[in-house]
Design a protein around this motif. Structure first.
Motif, PDB file in Angstrom:
ATOM      1  N   ASP A  90       0.845  -1.197   0.000  1.00 37.48           N
ATOM      2  CA  ASP A  90       0.000   0.000   0.000  1.00 37.48           C
ATOM      3  C   ASP A  90       0.880   1.246   0.000  1.00 37.48           C
ATOM      4  N   SER A  91       0.267   2.413   0.110  1.00 38.31           N
ATOM      5  CA  SER A  91       1.018   3.668   0.018  1.00 38.31           C
ATOM      6  C   SER A  91       2.060   3.806   1.134  1.00 38.31           C
ATOM      7  N   VAL A  92       1.750   3.324   2.312  1.00 39.11           N
ATOM      8  CA  VAL A  92       2.722   3.378   3.413  1.00 39.11           C
ATOM      9  C   VAL A  92       3.920   2.485   3.087  1.00 39.11           C
ATOM     10  N   ALA A  93       3.658   1.297   2.592  1.00 46.69           N
ATOM     11  CA  ALA A  93       4.738   0.377   2.240  1.00 46.69           C
ATOM     12  C   ALA A  93       5.576   0.941   1.097  1.00 46.69           C
ATOM     13  N   PHE A  94       4.929   1.613   0.134  1.00 44.00           N
ATOM     14  CA  PHE A  94       5.692   2.243  -0.950  1.00 44.00           C
ATOM     15  C   PHE A  94       6.655   3.272  -0.374  1.00 44.00           C
ATOM     16  N   ALA A  95       6.187   4.092   0.566  1.00 40.81           N
ATOM     17  CA  ALA A  95       7.035   5.121   1.170  1.00 40.81           C
ATOM     18  C   ALA A  95       8.208   4.481   1.913  1.00 40.81           C
ATOM     19  N   ILE A  96       7.932   3.425   2.663  1.00 36.38           N
ATOM     20  CA  ILE A  96       8.989   2.709   3.386  1.00 36.38           C
ATOM     21  C   ILE A  96       9.992   2.124   2.394  1.00 36.38           C
ATOM     22  N   GLY A  97       9.478   1.542   1.316  1.00 40.90           N
ATOM     23  CA  GLY A  97      10.343   0.951   0.295  1.00 40.90           C
ATOM     24  C   GLY A  97      11.235   1.969  -0.378  1.00 40.90           C
ATOM     25  N   VAL A  98      10.688   3.138  -0.699  1.00 39.72           N
ATOM     26  CA  VAL A  98      11.470   4.195  -1.342  1.00 39.72           C
ATOM     27  C   VAL A  98      12.634   4.607  -0.443  1.00 39.72           C
ATOM     28  N   VAL A  99      12.358   4.811   0.827  1.00 44.14           N
ATOM     29  CA  VAL A  99      13.411   5.217   1.780  1.00 44.14           C
ATOM     30  C   VAL A  99      14.467   4.111   1.903  1.00 44.14           C
ATOM     31  N   ALA A 100      14.033   2.874   2.034  1.00 45.99           N
ATOM     32  CA  ALA A 100      14.977   1.759   2.194  1.00 45.99           C
ATOM     33  C   ALA A 100      15.845   1.581   0.948  1.00 45.99           C
TER      34      ALA A 100
END
Length: 82
Positions: A37-47
């Protein structure tokens, strides 16, 4: 032979996004199959940025339909080959 980008991406999917690698292959769809979801996308981008030094926007990551698309996008932005 180890593939650093694939290894790090799989580690991000497993450790940061709490996904099981047994359910993941290049054709796995990020949203439909893996439920990102959008939260996971944000976490993925940072990682991805922190571990691989590749800057992706959330939009670029969201436009990658599958794990393989995301891996290819990271490779293109990093100049790496498989």
């Amino acid at each position: 032979m180890s593939d650093r980008i694939r290894d790090v991406l799989h580690n991000i999917l497993e450790e940061d996004l709490d996904l099981s690698l047994t359910d993941i292959d290049r054709e796995s769809l990020l949203v439909e199959d893996l439920g990102i979801d959008s939260v996971a996308f944000a976490i993925g981008v940072v990682a991805i940025e922190e571990r691989l030094g590749v800057k992706l926007t959330e939009r670029e990551m969201a436009e990658a339909a599958s794990v393989g698309d995301l891996e290819d996008l990271i490779r293109a932005k990093s100049g790496a080959t498989a």
